[in-house]
Design a protein around this motif. Structure first.
Motif, mmCIF file in Angstrom:
data_model
loop_
_atom_site.group_PDB
_atom_site.id
_atom_site.type_symbol
_atom_site.label_atom_id
_atom_site.label_comp_id
_atom_site.label_asym_id
_atom_site.label_seq_id
_atom_site.Cartn_x
_atom_site.Cartn_y
_atom_site.Cartn_z
ATOM 1 N N SER A 223 0.825 -1.207 0.000
ATOM 2 C CA SER A 223 0.000 0.000 0.000
ATOM 3 C C SER A 223 0.859 1.256 0.000
ATOM 4 O O SER A 223 0.481 2.266 -0.592
ATOM 5 C CB SER A 223 -0.928 0.008 1.210
ATOM 6 O OG SER A 223 -1.851 -1.044 1.137
ATOM 7 N N ALA B 35 1.206 7.682 4.146
ATOM 8 C CA ALA B 35 -0.242 7.488 4.275
ATOM 9 C C ALA B 35 -0.660 6.102 3.796
ATOM 10 O O ALA B 35 -1.520 5.462 4.405
ATOM 11 C CB ALA B 35 -0.985 8.561 3.490
ATOM 12 N N VAL C 181 -2.613 3.556 6.331
ATOM 13 C CA VAL C 181 -3.958 3.086 5.998
ATOM 14 C C VAL C 181 -3.917 1.632 5.542
ATOM 15 O O VAL C 181 -4.802 0.839 5.870
ATOM 16 C CB VAL C 181 -4.587 3.988 4.913
ATOM 17 C CG1 VAL C 181 -5.911 3.440 4.444
ATOM 18 C CG2 VAL C 181 -4.764 5.400 5.444
ATOM 19 N N ASP D 151 -6.332 -1.745 6.098
ATOM 20 C CA ASP D 151 -7.308 -1.735 5.013
ATOM 21 C C ASP D 151 -6.633 -1.412 3.681
ATOM 22 O O ASP D 151 -6.728 -0.291 3.171
ATOM 23 C CB ASP D 151 -8.393 -0.706 5.326
ATOM 24 C CG ASP D 151 -9.587 -0.818 4.400
ATOM 25 O OD1 ASP D 151 -9.689 -1.834 3.695
ATOM 26 O OD2 ASP D 151 -10.413 0.109 4.411
ATOM 27 N N ALA E 187 -8.717 0.129 0.728
ATOM 28 C CA ALA E 187 -9.015 1.564 0.691
ATOM 29 C C ALA E 187 -7.966 2.317 -0.117
ATOM 30 O O ALA E 187 -8.293 3.217 -0.892
ATOM 31 C CB ALA E 187 -9.087 2.132 2.108
ATOM 32 N N VAL E 188 -6.714 1.948 0.036
ATOM 33 C CA VAL E 188 -5.639 2.588 -0.733
ATOM 34 C C VAL E 188 -5.794 2.268 -2.214
ATOM 35 O O VAL E 188 -5.665 3.157 -3.068
ATOM 36 C CB VAL E 188 -4.254 2.139 -0.215
ATOM 37 C CG1 VAL E 188 -3.142 2.737 -1.042
ATOM 38 C CG2 VAL E 188 -4.089 2.513 1.242
#
Length: 107
Positions: free
Chosen positions: A23, A75, A79, A83, A86-87
């Motif tokens: 991510s 970030a 994140v 999850d 979401a990225v």
């Protein structure tokens, strides 16, 4: 000794590390391109030397891209630890908006 649940096994084994790493890479790529685009669009807004903002736009692209890469990596790792989907969805939304011409940035 009791049997661990799936969430407990992931917490103990550090399974979120690879999700965070992938991510972070994906977030760095997405935010780096966003920073370069925004920096290129607004880097020469001040006029620059002799009223030509091409140098400012070039510097804005480079600096904006570097800041975007740093921010996106941090970030994305934060994140993406819990999850990663979401990225992925944020970067996919960004790419689809840019490629379809829906991205607009105003000062």
């Amino acid at each position: 000794m009791r049997e661990l649940s799936v969430m407990e096994v992931e917490a103990v084994s550090g399974a979120g590390f690879f999700s965070a790493l992938t991510s972070a890479i994906l977030g760095a790529a997405g935010a780096g391109s966003a920073g370069a685009i925004i920096g290129g669009m607004h880097g020469g807004d001040g006029g620059g030397v002799l009223g030509v903002g091409t140098i400012g736009q070039g510097v804005g692209m480079i600096v904006g891209g570097l800041f975007g890469i740093a921010f996106g990596a941090v970030a994305g790792a934060i994140v993406g630890w819990n999850d990663p989907d979401a990225v992925t969805s944020l970067v996919t939304q960004w790419v689809s908006n840019v490629s379809s011409g829906l991205f607009t940035q105003t000062a």
